[in-house]
Design a protein around this motif. Structure first.
Motif, short mmCIF file in Angstrom:
data_model
loop_
_atom_site.label_atom_id
_atom_site.label_comp_id
_atom_site.label_asym_id
_atom_site.label_seq_id
_atom_site.Cartn_x
_atom_site.Cartn_y
_atom_site.Cartn_z
N SER A 171 0.83 -1.20 0.00
CA SER A 171 0.00 0.00 0.00
C SER A 171 0.86 1.25 0.00
O SER A 171 1.94 1.30 0.61
CB SER A 171 -0.91 0.02 1.23
N GLN A 224 1.82 2.54 3.50
CA GLN A 224 2.77 1.84 4.37
C GLN A 224 3.77 2.84 4.94
O GLN A 224 4.44 3.58 4.22
CB GLN A 224 3.51 0.77 3.57
N TYR A 277 -17.16 -2.72 5.00
CA TYR A 277 -15.85 -2.95 5.61
C TYR A 277 -15.59 -1.85 6.63
O TYR A 277 -16.01 -0.71 6.47
CB TYR A 277 -14.73 -2.97 4.57
N TYR A 295 -9.90 -0.47 10.34
CA TYR A 295 -9.07 -1.67 10.36
C TYR A 295 -8.21 -1.76 9.11
O TYR A 295 -7.03 -2.16 9.18
CB TYR A 295 -9.95 -2.92 10.47
N ILE A 296 -8.78 -1.39 7.98
CA ILE A 296 -8.03 -1.41 6.72
C ILE A 296 -6.87 -0.43 6.80
O ILE A 296 -5.74 -0.73 6.39
CB ILE A 296 -8.96 -1.07 5.55
N ARG A 350 -5.39 0.77 9.50
CA ARG A 350 -4.37 0.32 10.48
C ARG A 350 -3.45 -0.72 9.84
O ARG A 350 -2.23 -0.69 10.03
CB ARG A 350 -5.05 -0.26 11.72
N ASP A 351 -4.02 -1.64 9.08
CA ASP A 351 -3.21 -2.66 8.43
C ASP A 351 -2.34 -2.05 7.32
O ASP A 351 -1.18 -2.43 7.15
CB ASP A 351 -4.10 -3.75 7.84
N ALA A 352 -2.92 -1.10 6.56
CA ALA A 352 -2.20 -0.52 5.42
C ALA A 352 -1.00 0.31 5.86
O ALA A 352 0.05 0.30 5.21
CB ALA A 352 -3.15 0.32 4.57
N THR A 353 -1.15 1.04 6.96
CA THR A 353 -0.06 1.91 7.40
C THR A 353 1.07 1.12 8.03
O THR A 353 2.24 1.57 8.02
CB THR A 353 -0.57 2.97 8.40
N GLY A 354 0.77 -0.05 8.58
CA GLY A 354 1.81 -0.94 9.07
C GLY A 354 2.46 -0.48 10.37
O GLY A 354 2.07 0.54 10.97
#
Length: 275
Positions: free
Chosen positions: A180, A183, A214, A218-219, A221-225
């Protein structure tokens, strides 16, 4: 020379204030605004976004003042949104890997894509993705828009995304790495606490989705890493984050400040704010 801004709107409904806020900031400085939609259809405001009596369920109050409702109705009824650019016409479609002549088609796709995206990026100083529930349908996973986002980011030109429009940034990625663009970045967006439990609606579709399909938080949080971060700022009246080239806005009250911050990015070289 005045700045030029490309503003992308969903054809399934944008939230009025999330258009009006940035547009007022750009108009005040004489910026030239061009609108675009996925297929060139005229965008329309979501009806609750110009109803001052509509109570936002998660917040338990109206989020639209009577003055803002008037402004939304005015821009929605004006000719400004007529004849938007069509991303479908401007940006080619990536061929399926099952196509009979895939290699040649992919080479042609890359040639046409690079030229089209290059022209758009050269013609504008910034990209804006307006929020609301509509982007869930036709912007978040729009590969043509992803290519435009990748082009602006590669050119180090700022991108403002609001509310559920921030999902576009999470999903825009180079297919070689699948990583992403977000990231390692810091962003805000629609937090879980702000999501509807029921009543997520769209313009032109008689369908109550219930909750959003969705949870954007949450998306993000995961994308930024692990080296980036999501900032919901729940309990604070506004939430806007600048982590160049991205300006991200959480929801409705963040519309005007996000527009002003994009102006500061363009005029003063602002690269970090809010975290």
């Amino acid at each position: 020379m005045s700045k030029r801004i490309l503003v992308v709107l969903s054809e399934f409904g944008y939230w009025g204030e999330e258009l009006v806020g940035p547009v007022e900031a750009f108009d005040a400085r004489g910026y030239r605004i061009t609108f675009a939609t996925p297929t060139g259809q005229r965008a329309q405001a979501l009806p609750p976004s110009y109803d001052p009596d509509y109570v936002d369920p998660p917040l338990g109050r109206s989020v639209t003042t009577r003055d803002m409702a008037r402004k939304v109705r005015e821009i929605d009824a004006s000719t400004r949104l007529d004849s938007p650019l069509s991303l479908q016409q401007l940006i080619p479609e990536r061929p399926y890997f099952s196509s009979l002549n895939h290699l040649r088609e992919l080479e042609e796709y890359h040639r046409l894509r690079d030229a089209a995206v290059g022209d758009l990026v050269a013609g504008f100083d910034a990209l804006v993705i307006v929020g609301g529930s509509g982007p869930i349908v036709d912007l978040a996973n729009n590969e043509r828009l992803h290519e435009v986002v990748l082009g602006f980011a590669a050119a180090d030109k700022p991108i403002l995304a609001e509310c559920y429009g921030v999902a576009v940034l999470a999903f825009a990625r180079d297919l070689e790495t699948r990583a992403s663009l977000l990231q390692g970045k810091h962003v805000t967006g629609h937090p879980k606490e702000y999501d509807y439990k029921d009543g997520t609606g769209f313009v032109g579709v008689d369908f109550n989705m219930g909750p959003p399909p969705y949870p954007l938080e949450y998306i993000l949080r995961d994308a930024t890493g692990p080296d980036g971060g999501f900032h919901g700022n729940v309990g604070k009246e506004t939430s806007v984050i600048v982590d160049h080239p991205f300006v991200t806005a959480r929801s409705t009250p963040d519309s005007a400040p996000s527009g002003e911050l994009l102006v500061r990015v363009l005029e003063n070289g602002l690269r970090r704010y809010g975290w």
